[in-house]
Write an enzyme that holds these catalytic residues in place. Structure first.
Site, PDB file in Angstrom:
ATOM      1  N   LYS A  53     -65.469 -70.086  23.471  1.00 15.42           N
ATOM      2  CA  LYS A  53     -66.825 -70.122  24.025  1.00 15.42           C
ATOM      3  C   LYS A  53     -66.818 -69.623  25.463  1.00 15.42           C
ATOM      4  O   LYS A  53     -67.656 -68.814  25.864  1.00 15.42           O
ATOM      5  CB  LYS A  53     -67.392 -71.551  23.953  1.00 15.42           C
ATOM      6  CG  LYS A  53     -67.801 -71.946  22.544  1.00 15.42           C
ATOM      7  CD  LYS A  53     -68.082 -73.429  22.401  1.00 15.42           C
ATOM      8  CE  LYS A  53     -68.341 -73.749  20.926  1.00 15.42           C
ATOM      9  NZ  LYS A  53     -68.393 -75.171  20.617  1.00 15.42           N
ATOM     10  N   GLN A  97     -68.703 -80.609  23.711  1.00 19.93           N
ATOM     11  CA  GLN A  97     -67.919 -80.366  22.496  1.00 19.93           C
ATOM     12  C   GLN A  97     -67.733 -81.671  21.725  1.00 19.93           C
ATOM     13  O   GLN A  97     -67.250 -82.661  22.270  1.00 19.93           O
ATOM     14  CB  GLN A  97     -66.560 -79.751  22.874  1.00 19.93           C
ATOM     15  CG  GLN A  97     -65.702 -79.367  21.691  1.00 19.93           C
ATOM     16  CD  GLN A  97     -66.303 -78.234  20.854  1.00 19.93           C
ATOM     17  OE1 GLN A  97     -66.807 -77.262  21.392  1.00 19.93           O
ATOM     18  NE2 GLN A  97     -66.265 -78.385  19.542  1.00 19.93           N
ATOM     19  N   ASP A 120     -77.112 -76.586  22.121  1.00 17.13           N
ATOM     20  CA  ASP A 120     -76.634 -76.886  20.770  1.00 17.13           C
ATOM     21  C   ASP A 120     -77.779 -77.344  19.865  1.00 17.13           C
ATOM     22  O   ASP A 120     -77.623 -77.409  18.644  1.00 17.13           O
ATOM     23  CB  ASP A 120     -75.593 -78.025  20.827  1.00 17.13           C
ATOM     24  CG  ASP A 120     -74.189 -77.519  20.518  1.00 17.13           C
ATOM     25  OD1 ASP A 120     -74.062 -76.407  19.981  1.00 17.13           O
ATOM     26  OD2 ASP A 120     -73.230 -78.253  20.820  1.00 17.13           O
TER      27      ASP A 120
END
Ligand code: NDP
Length: 294
Positions: A53, A97, A120
């Site tokens: 990422k 994460q 997200d």
């Protein structure tokens, strides 16, 4: 003849478009989008995801802010970091994460994010907007699946779609996106009766179960478009391992109209959509019309 949907190539196109938008944002508005990635602990798979990422964020011309915290980080410490990132004007998107260590309540952390920075799309405010038709952030993997479907099929109106899996990160948001595109949607799961029959009725089959090659050739409607989200590592017999999806790719050949391979299908779209969402967040936070950038 079954078409192989090349997610790797499509993701490269998405990343190139995002990089072009970043240049336009910088030149015309003086804005460099910034993505903060937060990793707690040392889970090896999470470390690989986070590295990828960060690398792709920088390659797209954006700023990457890395926060790597020890496995014994407390919830209060993490919430304090969220507060800092929420208030940092250089940070347009925040990604935490998952999974987080067991002493931390993931929902509490995600819902402490400023909704507009939740790239997200897991914040309860974004989940609500997705289901009610409001403008929110859309979870990256389902968004990537939708982009592949629309690129391959065009208008999805009236198609019968079956989403296999009902997780909050893939199955449910995928179903919401397909519903918003006027599909007739079935969500199947571990308690679904007559699963093979339900699958074989679908024009669009999205498999997100995490069970290696569970979907057989005769579960697929002839000509259907199959999106395989699953990533499963299995023994390949020679002491090595290989990745397979939730669909038996070989068995789908000659039955499905089109299918995404594993690897090289949905996987690369997830990070491309994260970058896409970060530009979207930067545009919304600064009142920039994204369409004017391309
Ligand atoms: P979860 O484990 O959270 O959810 C799996 C879902 O599959 C559940 O709803 C479960 O049903 C259902 N399920 C499990 N076994 C069966 C079965 N035998 N029959 C029918 N349904 C079943 O997984 P995720 O949604 O997080 O991920 C799914 C897959 O996608 C995994 O392989 C994961 O690695 C992959 N993935 C890939 C990504 C990418 O970037 N390509 C991103 C995210 C995930 P129930 O609810 O009843 O238990």
């Amino acid at each position: 003849m079954t078409t192989r949907i090349d997610g790797k190539a499509f993701a490269a196109q998405v990343r190139a478009r995002v990089a072009g938008e970043v240049v336009a944002l910088q030149e015309r508005h003086g804005i460099t989008p910034g993505l903060a990635v937060v990793l707690v602990g040392e889970d090896p798979a999470s470390q690989v995801y986070v590295r990828n990422k960060e690398k792709q964020t920088v390659e797209a011309g954006m700023q990457s802010f890395e926060h790597k915290l020890s496995v014994d980080t407390t919830q209060d410490q993490l919430l304090a970091l969220m507060d800092d990132l929420n208030n940092d004007g250089a940070v347009n998107g925040i990604l935490v994460q998952l999974p987080l260590p067991s002493q931390i309540d993931s929902d509490a952390v995600i819902n402490a994010l400023q909704r507009e920075k939740d790239v997200d799309g897991f914040h309860i405010g974004n989940v609500g907007r997705l289901w009610t038709g409001g403008e929110g952030m859309v979870p990256c993997t389902p968004l990537g699946c939708l982009m592949l479907l629309q690129d391959h099929l065009g208008d999805l109106t009236g198609k019968r779609a079956l989403v296999l899996g009902r997780s909050n990160i893939v199955g449910k948001p995928m179903a919401a996106l397909l519903l918003a595109q006027h599909c007739t949607v079935t969500i199947a799961h571990s308690r679904t009766a007559d699963l093979a029959v339900r699958c074989s009725e679908a024009d669009i089959l999205v498999a997100a179960v995490g069970r290696p090659e569970m979907v057989k050739g005769d579960w697929i409607k002839p000509g259907a478009t199959v999106i395989d989200v699953g990533i499963n590592r299995v023994e390949s017999g020679d002491g090595k391992t290989r990745l397979v999806g939730d669909v038996n790719f070989e068995a789908a050949q000659g039955v499905a109209g089109a299918i995404t391979p594993v690897p090289g299908g949905v996987g690369p779209m997830t990070i491309a959509c994260l970058l896409h969402n970060t530009v979207e967040a930067a545009c919304r936070q600064n009142g920039v019309d994204r369409a004017s950038l391309s």
